[in-house]
Design a protein around this motif. Structure first.
Motif, PDB file in Angstrom:
ATOM      1  N   LEU A   1      -9.992  16.026   9.254  1.00 29.85           N
ATOM      2  CA  LEU A   1      -9.988  14.957   8.547  1.00 29.85           C
ATOM      3  C   LEU A   1      -9.011  15.061   7.217  1.00 29.85           C
ATOM      4  CD1 LEU A   1     -11.938  12.438   8.388  1.00 29.85           C
ATOM      5  CD2 LEU A   1     -13.222  13.510   6.533  1.00 29.85           C
ATOM      6  N   LEU A   2      -8.427  14.161   7.218  1.00 29.64           N
ATOM      7  CA  LEU A   2      -7.442  13.731   6.456  1.00 29.64           C
ATOM      8  C   LEU A   2      -7.770  12.707   5.174  1.00 29.64           C
ATOM      9  CD1 LEU A   2      -4.539  13.787   9.092  1.00 29.64           C
ATOM     10  CD2 LEU A   2      -4.830  15.614   7.296  1.00 29.64           C
ATOM     11  N   LEU A   3      -7.082  12.927   4.213  1.00 36.10           N
ATOM     12  CA  LEU A   3      -7.247  11.946   2.693  1.00 36.10           C
ATOM     13  C   LEU A   3      -5.969  11.418   2.536  1.00 36.10           C
ATOM     14  CD1 LEU A   3      -9.318  10.646   0.850  1.00 36.10           C
ATOM     15  CD2 LEU A   3      -8.813  12.519  -0.472  1.00 36.10           C
ATOM     16  N   ILE A   4      -5.884  10.105   2.594  1.00 35.95           N
ATOM     17  CA  ILE A   4      -4.754   9.549   1.850  1.00 35.95           C
ATOM     18  C   ILE A   4      -5.071   8.700   0.555  1.00 35.95           C
ATOM     19  CG2 ILE A   4      -2.984   7.922   2.745  1.00 35.95           C
ATOM     20  CD1 ILE A   4      -4.884   8.539   5.330  1.00 35.95           C
TER      21      ILE A   4
ATOM     22  N   GLN B   1       0.775  -1.239  -0.118  1.00 39.30           N
ATOM     23  CA  GLN B   1      -0.074  -0.033  -0.167  1.00 39.30           C
ATOM     24  C   GLN B   1       1.204   1.368   0.043  1.00 39.30           C
ATOM     25  OE1 GLN B   1      -3.472  -0.013  -0.220  1.00 39.30           O
ATOM     26  NE2 GLN B   1      -3.555  -2.223  -0.280  1.00 39.30           N
ATOM     27  N   LYS B   2       1.380   1.649  -1.156  1.00 38.19           N
ATOM     28  CA  LYS B   2       2.063   2.868  -1.323  1.00 38.19           C
ATOM     29  C   LYS B   2       1.102   4.043  -1.231  1.00 38.19           C
ATOM     30  CE  LYS B   2       5.809   4.868  -4.121  1.00 38.19           C
ATOM     31  NZ  LYS B   2       6.853   4.877  -3.024  1.00 38.19           N
ATOM     32  N   VAL B   3       1.566   4.991  -0.476  1.00 44.80           N
ATOM     33  CA  VAL B   3       0.955   6.281  -0.254  1.00 44.80           C
ATOM     34  C   VAL B   3       1.349   7.122  -1.372  1.00 44.80           C
ATOM     35  CG1 VAL B   3       0.626   8.384   1.058  1.00 44.80           C
ATOM     36  CG2 VAL B   3       0.566   6.090   2.197  1.00 44.80           C
ATOM     37  N   LYS B   4       0.428   7.700  -2.238  1.00 44.43           N
ATOM     38  CA  LYS B   4       0.801   8.797  -3.318  1.00 44.43           C
ATOM     39  C   LYS B   4       0.443  10.060  -2.787  1.00 44.43           C
ATOM     40  CE  LYS B   4       1.385   5.525  -6.250  1.00 44.43           C
ATOM     41  NZ  LYS B   4       2.802   5.440  -6.947  1.00 44.43           N
ATOM     42  N   SER B   5      -0.497  10.483  -1.884  1.00 44.83           N
ATOM     43  CA  SER B   5      -0.508  11.896  -1.392  1.00 44.83           C
ATOM     44  C   SER B   5      -1.477  11.812  -0.108  1.00 44.83           C
ATOM     45  CB  SER B   5      -1.347  12.730  -2.476  1.00 44.83           C
ATOM     46  OG  SER B   5      -2.720  12.076  -2.575  1.00 44.83           O
TER      47      SER B   5
ATOM     48  N   SER C   1       7.532  13.028  -0.928  1.00 47.14           N
ATOM     49  CA  SER C   1       6.595  13.165  -2.092  1.00 47.14           C
ATOM     50  C   SER C   1       5.181  13.608  -1.609  1.00 47.14           C
ATOM     51  CB  SER C   1       6.827  11.953  -2.739  1.00 47.14           C
ATOM     52  OG  SER C   1       6.439  10.933  -2.212  1.00 47.14           O
ATOM     53  N   PHE C   2       4.734  12.876  -0.616  1.00 48.30           N
ATOM     54  CA  PHE C   2       3.446  12.992  -0.176  1.00 48.30           C
ATOM     55  C   PHE C   2       3.079  14.162   0.892  1.00 48.30           C
ATOM     56  CE2 PHE C   2       4.760   9.082   2.045  1.00 48.30           C
ATOM     57  CZ  PHE C   2       4.427   9.582   3.488  1.00 48.30           C
TER      58      PHE C   2
END
Length: 475
Positions: free
Chosen positions: A260-263, A248-252, A287-288
């Motif tokens: 509230l945060l969005l991954i 599960q690579k985080v892009k942003s 990068s993110f």
């Protein structure tokens, strides 16, 4: 939506991330908190630089290799996990210096290769007379406290206290970048605070022999687990079973509301959370993280790749075996190898093994040429160096190569000064959004630091989530 705001996401499944997950899980259970958590790991397995292999019925760590009992005391953490009985301590003396021509095995007590007492300088066979005289005089009469000023690096501190030759030929080889960072870029208190205790003031050896001897290099100062460091990773992962997600690579990472945060994951999936803990290496997280806020700039690190080569060798083939655990090799030699450890001489469980098992480390800051070559070529170069150092009469039975690309991040000394500020703007601005940033090199290096930082990040996230829960409560 309220459920999403109660989720804590931990980015990174290395030792930091798994420690943070364990502490968060414990807090949720003990305090009956209404939170949930997940761990996101972009590789296919958790553990980071911890990698244990099995061969001939033995366990060998070919990445991160051991804890040092002279650093932070984390024994209570292992007792809590029920792993205390699984620990084994090192034996077989200490690492000695191979200067590229000969083995220099000085008999005086040392700390990371540096003589503990001023009179020990005279026994250092690898130093010139001028270097010995300078180191001796500095250690006795100079008392400027460079360790109090973050503008000075550990390299500056040790050169002032003991001279350039001592730094280059005794200290630097015994402080690998992947465990301590670069002494040229780290203030001494962040690099190794024990150096302040031992060398920070004049006459440090006077009337303090017994107290200082506890720092001496030698048997019992390092420890690992009988089944390798994977024992620790498996134990932590078991406590977080059902909460771990690999590949599960985080892009942003972005804010979709005040709390509230969005991954964004893998370019397709997404996950929302009330708080995020970042435990990946800074060059991966940059990068993110950069897009989360424009108010502060995340510090950019340069990184070093390191590697290890594992050898299985017939004992009769080694014509020049070390009496101690192995060798360290200074930067100014012609060798690419930085450390050669004969694991049979270091760990009690391997003492009676039929073959020699040898772990070689290579890779230093500003020396990326070798690490970028093809695996087969690197193995051949390192193998030839080991054959020369140990005087091998025959080829190794087995050679296995491991590469750890961009594993060691380095910040400049100026960046360190800013990061050590109690009111560091990056920490403050990200914490306001429920994001707590750690990772190798951010506040130090090594496994002890990873556990301490994992605990700290977990505490900060739980504290933040409690505050948000309190603010959102209708009462």
């Amino acid at each position: 939506m309220e459920k999403l705001k109660r989720r804590i996401v931990i980015i990174g499944g290395g030792l930091r991330g798994l420690t943070a997950a364990y502490e968060i899980d414990k807090a949720i259970r003990k305090q009956n908190l209404p939170f949930e958590y997940v761990v996101l790991e972009d590789r296919s397995a958790v553990g980071g630089m911890i990698h244990t292999i099995e061969m001939d019925g033995y366990a060998f760590d070919v990445g991160a290799s051991a804890f040092d009992s002279r650093r932070a005391d984390i024994s209570g953490f292992f007792r809590e996990l029920g792993l205390e009985s699984e620990i084994q301590f090192s034996k077989g003396g200490k690492l000695v210096l191979f200067d590229g021509y000969a083995v220099i095995d000085d008999g005086m007590p040392t700390y990371h290769g540096i003589p503990l007492f001023p009179n020990g300088i005279w026994q250092a066979n690898g130093l010139t007379f001028d270097a010995k005289l300078r180191a001796f005089m500095n250690s006795l009469f100079l008392s400027k406290n460079l360790h109090e000023n973050p503008e000075y690096s550990t390299d500056n501190f040790l050169e002032f206290r003991l001279g350039r030759e001592v730094v280059d030929y005794m200290a630097e080889p015994c402080y690998p970048d992947n465990v301590y960072g670069s002494m040229e870029l780290m203030p001494v208190k962040l690099f190794d605070d024990n150096l302040v205790t031992i060398f920070g003031r004049a006459h440090i050896g006077k009337n303090k022999k017994e107290q200082l001897l506890r720092f001496a290099d030698g048997s019992g100062q390092e420890y690992t687990f009988k089944g390798g460091l994977t024992t620790l990773i498996k134990s932590l992962a078991q406590h977080s079973e059902g909460h771990l997600y690999v590949n599960q690579k985080v892009k942003s990472l972005s804010s979709v509301a005040e709390d509230l945060l969005l991954i964004e994951l893998n370019g397709r999936e997404s996950m929302r959370a009330g708080s995020v803990l970042v435990t990946t290496n800074p060059q991966e997280s940059l990068s993110f993280l950069e897009g989360l806020t424009s108010e502060v700039a995340i510090p950019k690190a340069e990184s070093t790749s390191v590697g290890t080569v594992f050898f299985k060798i017939n004992k009769t083939a080694v014509k020049n075996p070390p009496e101690g655990q192995g060798f360290v090799i200074p930067r100014k030699s012609s060798y690419h190898t930085t450390k050669v450890v004969v694991l049979n001489n270091k760990w009690p469980l391997l003492e009676q093994a039929e073959h020699y098992y040898i772990l070689v480390e290579f890779g230093r800051r500003l020396e990326e040429t070798l690490i970028e070559l093809a695996d087969a070529l690197v193995m051949e170069i390192i193998k030839n160096e080991v054959k020369e150092i140990l005087t091998l009469a025959e080829e190794p039975l087995q050679v296995i190569f491991y590469r750890w690309e961009k594993a060691v991040p380095h910040f400049s000394l100026q960046q360190r000064q800013e990061m050590l500020d109690d009111d560091y703007p990056v920490d403050r601005e990200y914490a306001k959004r429920g994001v707590f940033v750690g990772g190798n090199g951010m506040a130090g290096y090594g496994m002890e630091n990873a556990i301490i930082e994992g605990k700290r990040l977990a505490d900060e996230a739980i504290r933040y989530m409690k505050e948000m829960e309190k603010n959102n409560s209708p009462n």
